[in-house]
Every structure is written in structure tokens, then in C-alpha cells.
Design a protein around this motif. Structure first.
Motif, PDB file in Angstrom:
ATOM      1  N   ALA A  13       0.806  -1.204   0.000  1.00 57.84           N
ATOM      2  CA  ALA A  13       0.000   0.000   0.000  1.00 57.84           C
ATOM      3  C   ALA A  13       0.843   1.260   0.000  1.00 57.84           C
ATOM      4  CB  ALA A  13      -0.929  -0.008   1.213  1.00 57.84           C
ATOM      5  N   PRO A  14       1.610   1.517  -1.078  1.00 55.01           N
ATOM      6  CA  PRO A  14       2.405   2.727  -1.129  1.00 55.01           C
ATOM      7  C   PRO A  14       1.573   3.969  -1.379  1.00 55.01           C
ATOM      8  CG  PRO A  14       2.562   1.544  -3.200  1.00 55.01           C
ATOM      9  CD  PRO A  14       1.797   0.671  -2.264  1.00 55.01           C
ATOM     10  N   LEU A  15       0.341   3.834  -1.853  1.00 58.18           N
ATOM     11  CA  LEU A  15      -0.484   4.973  -2.197  1.00 58.18           C
ATOM     12  C   LEU A  15      -1.133   5.536  -0.950  1.00 58.18           C
ATOM     13  CD1 LEU A  15      -1.841   6.562  -4.562  1.00 58.18           C
ATOM     14  CD2 LEU A  15      -3.688   4.894  -4.404  1.00 58.18           C
ATOM     15  N   SER A  27      -5.475  -4.752   3.814  1.00 62.15           N
ATOM     16  CA  SER A  27      -6.382  -5.829   3.447  1.00 62.15           C
ATOM     17  C   SER A  27      -7.508  -5.282   2.594  1.00 62.15           C
ATOM     18  CB  SER A  27      -6.957  -6.479   4.716  1.00 62.15           C
ATOM     19  OG  SER A  27      -7.937  -7.440   4.375  1.00 62.15           O
ATOM     20  N   PHE A  28      -7.813  -5.979   1.499  1.00 60.95           N
ATOM     21  CA  PHE A  28      -8.920  -5.599   0.641  1.00 60.95           C
ATOM     22  C   PHE A  28     -10.083  -6.551   0.931  1.00 60.95           C
ATOM     23  CE2 PHE A  28      -5.111  -4.233  -1.663  1.00 60.95           C
ATOM     24  CZ  PHE A  28      -5.433  -2.907  -1.932  1.00 60.95           C
ATOM     25  N   LYS A  29     -10.813  -6.297   1.996  1.00 62.19           N
ATOM     26  CA  LYS A  29     -11.876  -7.183   2.418  1.00 62.19           C
ATOM     27  C   LYS A  29     -13.200  -6.770   1.787  1.00 62.19           C
ATOM     28  CE  LYS A  29      -9.807  -8.228   6.921  1.00 62.19           C
ATOM     29  NZ  LYS A  29      -9.981  -8.126   8.386  1.00 62.19           N
ATOM     30  N   ALA A  30     -14.017  -7.763   1.454  1.00 60.65           N
ATOM     31  CA  ALA A  30     -15.302  -7.480   0.830  1.00 60.65           C
ATOM     32  C   ALA A  30     -16.147  -6.559   1.703  1.00 60.65           C
ATOM     33  CB  ALA A  30     -16.049  -8.783   0.545  1.00 60.65           C
ATOM     34  N   GLU A  31     -16.083  -6.748   3.018  1.00 56.60           N
ATOM     35  CA  GLU A  31     -16.905  -5.929   3.901  1.00 56.60           C
ATOM     36  C   GLU A  31     -16.439  -4.475   3.959  1.00 56.60           C
ATOM     37  OE1 GLU A  31     -14.230  -8.480   6.681  1.00 56.60           O
ATOM     38  OE2 GLU A  31     -15.271  -8.664   4.738  1.00 56.60           O
ATOM     39  N   ASP A  32     -15.195  -4.215   3.509  1.00 55.45           N
ATOM     40  CA  ASP A  32     -14.679  -2.849   3.476  1.00 55.45           C
ATOM     41  C   ASP A  32     -14.844  -2.197   2.105  1.00 55.45           C
ATOM     42  OD1 ASP A  32     -13.844  -3.039   6.112  1.00 55.45           O
ATOM     43  OD2 ASP A  32     -11.879  -3.853   5.541  1.00 55.45           O
ATOM     44  N   GLN A  33     -15.389  -2.942   1.141  1.00 57.52           N
ATOM     45  CA  GLN A  33     -15.542  -2.426  -0.216  1.00 57.52           C
ATOM     46  C   GLN A  33     -16.498  -1.235  -0.225  1.00 57.52           C
ATOM     47  OE1 GLN A  33     -14.481  -3.715  -3.691  1.00 57.52           O
ATOM     48  NE2 GLN A  33     -14.948  -1.539  -3.670  1.00 57.52           N
ATOM     49  N   ARG A  95     -16.824  22.151 -22.294  1.00 59.45           N
ATOM     50  CA  ARG A  95     -17.915  21.917 -21.356  1.00 59.45           C
ATOM     51  C   ARG A  95     -17.469  22.023 -19.899  1.00 59.45           C
ATOM     52  NH1 ARG A  95     -18.636  19.311 -26.057  1.00 59.45           N
ATOM     53  NH2 ARG A  95     -20.751  18.771 -26.771  1.00 59.45           N
ATOM     54  N   GLY A  96     -16.221  22.434 -19.675  1.00 61.96           N
ATOM     55  CA  GLY A  96     -15.703  22.552 -18.317  1.00 61.96           C
ATOM     56  C   GLY A  96     -15.431  21.217 -17.670  1.00 61.96           C
ATOM     57  N   VAL A  97     -15.008  20.227 -18.486  1.00 56.25           N
ATOM     58  CA  VAL A  97     -14.806  18.863 -18.011  1.00 56.25           C
ATOM     59  C   VAL A  97     -13.320  18.501 -18.076  1.00 56.25           C
ATOM     60  CG1 VAL A  97     -15.379  16.426 -18.352  1.00 56.25           C
ATOM     61  CG2 VAL A  97     -17.094  18.196 -18.838  1.00 56.25           C
ATOM     62  N   LYS A  98     -12.802  17.977 -16.984  1.00 58.69           N
ATOM     63  CA  LYS A  98     -11.447  17.440 -16.957  1.00 58.69           C
ATOM     64  C   LYS A  98     -11.491  15.935 -17.205  1.00 58.69           C
ATOM     65  CE  LYS A  98      -8.967  20.623 -13.903  1.00 58.69           C
ATOM     66  NZ  LYS A  98      -8.188  20.722 -12.632  1.00 58.69           N
ATOM     67  N   LEU A  99     -10.438  15.413 -17.817  1.00 60.60           N
ATOM     68  CA  LEU A  99     -10.286  13.984 -18.044  1.00 60.60           C
ATOM     69  C   LEU A  99      -9.166  13.446 -17.163  1.00 60.60           C
ATOM     70  CD1 LEU A  99     -10.375  13.879 -21.959  1.00 60.60           C
ATOM     71  CD2 LEU A  99     -12.265  13.365 -20.391  1.00 60.60           C
ATOM     72  N   ILE A 100      -9.334  12.218 -16.679  1.00 62.61           N
ATOM     73  CA  ILE A 100      -8.248  11.535 -15.986  1.00 62.61           C
ATOM     74  C   ILE A 100      -8.473  10.031 -16.116  1.00 62.61           C
ATOM     75  CG2 ILE A 100      -9.413  11.657 -13.726  1.00 62.61           C
ATOM     76  CD1 ILE A 100      -6.525  12.027 -12.529  1.00 62.61           C
ATOM     77  N   ALA A 101      -7.440   9.314 -16.515  1.00 63.11           N
ATOM     78  CA  ALA A 101      -7.524   7.866 -16.707  1.00 63.11           C
ATOM     79  C   ALA A 101      -6.783   7.151 -15.585  1.00 63.11           C
ATOM     80  CB  ALA A 101      -6.945   7.479 -18.064  1.00 63.11           C
ATOM     81  N   LEU A 102      -6.952   5.845 -15.533  1.00 62.96           N
ATOM     82  CA  LEU A 102      -6.287   5.013 -14.526  1.00 62.96           C
ATOM     83  C   LEU A 102      -5.887   3.697 -15.154  1.00 62.96           C
ATOM     84  CD1 LEU A 102      -7.194   4.248 -10.880  1.00 62.96           C
ATOM     85  CD2 LEU A 102      -7.185   2.356 -12.508  1.00 62.96           C
ATOM     86  N   SER A 103      -4.691   3.222 -14.798  1.00 63.46           N
ATOM     87  CA  SER A 103      -4.269   1.860 -15.120  1.00 63.46           C
ATOM     88  C   SER A 103      -3.372   1.387 -13.994  1.00 63.46           C
ATOM     89  CB  SER A 103      -3.537   1.813 -16.466  1.00 63.46           C
ATOM     90  OG  SER A 103      -3.150   0.488 -16.783  1.00 63.46           O
ATOM     91  N   VAL A 104      -3.234   0.075 -13.855  1.00 64.85           N
ATOM     92  CA  VAL A 104      -2.551  -0.468 -12.679  1.00 64.85           C
ATOM     93  C   VAL A 104      -1.031  -0.514 -12.837  1.00 64.85           C
ATOM     94  CG1 VAL A 104      -4.546  -1.816 -11.972  1.00 64.85           C
ATOM     95  CG2 VAL A 104      -2.841  -2.856 -13.460  1.00 64.85           C
ATOM     96  N   GLU A 138      -5.396   0.401  -4.975  1.00 66.91           N
ATOM     97  CA  GLU A 138      -6.243   1.001  -3.951  1.00 66.91           C
ATOM     98  C   GLU A 138      -7.345   1.861  -4.546  1.00 66.91           C
ATOM     99  OE1 GLU A 138      -3.869   2.867  -0.957  1.00 66.91           O
ATOM    100  OE2 GLU A 138      -2.627   1.090  -0.719  1.00 66.91           O
ATOM    101  N   VAL A 139      -7.031   2.601  -5.616  1.00 64.92           N
ATOM    102  CA  VAL A 139      -8.084   3.393  -6.253  1.00 64.92           C
ATOM    103  C   VAL A 139      -9.109   2.454  -6.886  1.00 64.92           C
ATOM    104  CG1 VAL A 139      -8.623   5.159  -7.967  1.00 64.92           C
ATOM    105  CG2 VAL A 139      -6.482   5.299  -6.662  1.00 64.92           C
ATOM    106  N   ALA A 140      -8.629   1.381  -7.527  1.00 69.33           N
ATOM    107  CA  ALA A 140      -9.543   0.390  -8.099  1.00 69.33           C
ATOM    108  C   ALA A 140     -10.454  -0.181  -7.024  1.00 69.33           C
ATOM    109  CB  ALA A 140      -8.756  -0.728  -8.775  1.00 69.33           C
ATOM    110  N   PHE A 141      -9.899  -0.425  -5.836  1.00 68.74           N
ATOM    111  CA  PHE A 141     -10.702  -0.942  -4.721  1.00 68.74           C
ATOM    112  C   PHE A 141     -11.712   0.096  -4.253  1.00 68.74           C
ATOM    113  CE2 PHE A 141     -11.306  -1.454  -0.094  1.00 68.74           C
ATOM    114  CZ  PHE A 141     -11.823  -2.730  -0.062  1.00 68.74           C
ATOM    115  N   LYS A 142     -11.266   1.331  -4.071  1.00 65.65           N
ATOM    116  CA  LYS A 142     -12.153   2.382  -3.560  1.00 65.65           C
ATOM    117  C   LYS A 142     -13.300   2.670  -4.519  1.00 65.65           C
ATOM    118  CE  LYS A 142     -10.193   6.030  -1.598  1.00 65.65           C
ATOM    119  NZ  LYS A 142     -10.597   5.948  -0.176  1.00 65.65           N
TER     120      LYS A 142
END
Length: 248
Positions: A13-15, A27-33, A95-104, A138-142
């Protein structure tokens, strides 16, 4: 035992998440999803990106934002998508919209991938929006970006994020969620269309019908009486007591 658990936490968890120690996510627990729904506040995070470290809520600022994820760098469908968004970035900015992508993968990999994207799919457009490096997932989990199978193996090695799209408004509220399977490319025009519809609805207090595009008639919500509709919108077409159309 606790020491070994915390040691594993520091490796996986460096992030950092704003206001929360990194070790919280050992821990990435289902109950914490987290449960992300329309109307949820978009979870905040701090992460490295191709534009440097960002605090996500600070990045959003007073703008609309489109956050979209990818399973891994150098994936073929995603290469076409990132290029298409780069080409359409002026339309989002208008339209005043920012873009941001994610990859692992990491930032270095992202930057190399951008070279490919600009070469083969952006049609000459410069790629100038950030890609988040989410190696810890972690972002994917959140944001609940994992398939069922990958969620169950999130601590076991390679995990592919699903291809999700989140439209987030200036109040940091999630306004749309779309999740695509790996084999099906996104529709960038649909994302622009939804942004137009959401922004118009917020401004005018209307709804939009099936396949609506800018300039077409809109729907007066049933909560507005005929008398109030006439005052607010002028002329309108009454198809049913609950279905009335007017000009935007």
C-alpha cells in the motif's frame, strides 16, 4: 503477527489516501468495499500520475470530471479509447470537463504507452491529460473497479481493473457510472452526450428523453404543474399528464 501484517501493508500500500495512513489498506476485504452509487461523494485519494502527484478532489476543483479506468497498459481496446479521448479533449474542455484515466501499471510504463497512443489512435492530437498509476490497486478498490474473480484474487498477483467510467460533478458527486466488459470499446460520443444532458438538467430543471442530443426537445418533470411549466418554459406539448415536451 501484527508486525508481519503491518510489514505486508507497507509493501502493498504505497499509495496514500488523504487523511488516512497507507497501512489502513493492508487488506482488501469485501466488507470494506466502498459502495459507489449515483449521488455518492467520489472517494478522494492521492496518487502518482503522468502529470505528477495529485490530490483527486483538488484536481477536480470546480470542474466536471470524467474518471475512466483500464485493465493494464498496452491493451489494444484501451489504446484506441485513450487516443479518442485525447482527440476529443477540446470538446470536454469546452464543457468545463477534466479527463483523468487510470491503469494499474507505473508512471514510466504509462508514459511509454502514451507514445504508442499518440502514434496510432489520437489522429495527431497531443495526449495531455493524466493517467493515474494504481499499482497498489487502492483506487480500483475504492471505486469498485474489479470483476468478481479479480476482486477475490486482489492480493494474489496480477489483477485487471474493469473498464469503468465515472462522471463527477463540481460538488464531487458521482453522476453517472458505466462499466464495460473487456471486449467492448466505449462510446466517447455517449459520454459527451450524457454530460450535455446532465449540465442542461442542472441548469434548466428538465429531463432528457431517449437518444436525446443537444437542440432537441426536453421533458418537463412530473413534479412541475402545468401552470408552473407554462410560466417557466412557455409553450409545451402535453402527450400524457406525466409526459410533456418543451424546448430547452
Amino acid at each position: 503477527m501484527l508486525a508481519r501484517t503491518l510489514l505486508r501493508a507497507s509493501v502493498r500500500a504505497p499509495l496514500a489516501v488523504t487523511g488516512i495512513p497507507a497501512a489502513r489498506f493492508f487488506s482488501f476485504k469485501a466488507e470494506d468495499q466502498p459502495r459507489i452509487r449515483i449521488g455518492s461523494t467520489a472517494p478522494n485519494f492521492v496518487a502518482d500520475t503522468t502529470h505528477g502527484k495529485i490530490d483527486f478532489h483538488e484536481y477536480i476543483g470546480d470542474n466536471w470530471t470524467v474518471l475512466f479506468s483500464h485493465p493494464k497498459d498496452y491493451t489494444p481496446v484501451c489504446t484506441t479509447e485513450l487516443g479518442a479521448f485525447a482527440k476529443l479533449k477540446p470538446e470536454f474542455s469546452k464543457r468545463g470537463v477534466k479527463l483523468i484515466a487510470l491503469s494499474v501499471d507505473d508512471v514510466a510504463s504509462h508514459k511509454d504507452w502514451i507514445n504508442d497512443i499518440e502514434e496510432v489512435s489520437s489522429e495527431g492530437a497531443k495526449f495531455d491529460y493524466p493517467i493515474i498509476a494504481d499499482e497498489s490497486k487502492e483506487v480500483a478498490f475504492k471505486y469498485d473497479m474489479l470483476t468478481e474473480a479479480d476482486f477475490n484474487n486482489i492480493d494474489a498477483g496480477i489483477v485487471f481493473t474493469v473498464r469503468s467510467v465515472f462522471i463527477i460533478d463540481p460538488n464531487k458527486k458521482v453522476r453517472l457510472i458505466i462499466t464495460y466488459p473487456a471486449s467492448t470499446g466505449r462510446n466517447s460520443a455517449e459520454i459527451l452526450r450524457v454530460i450535455d444532458a446532465l449540465q442542461l438538467a442542472d441548469k434548466k430543471g428538465i429531463a432528457t428523453p431517449i437518444d436525446w442530443t443537444e437542440g432537441q426537445d426536453v421533458i418537463i418533470p412530473p413534479t412541475v404543474s402545468d401552470a408552473d411549466a407554462a410560466k417557466k418554459f412557455g409553450d409545451f406539448k402535453k402527450v400524457k399528464p406525466y409526459l410533456r415536451f418543451t424546448k430547452a
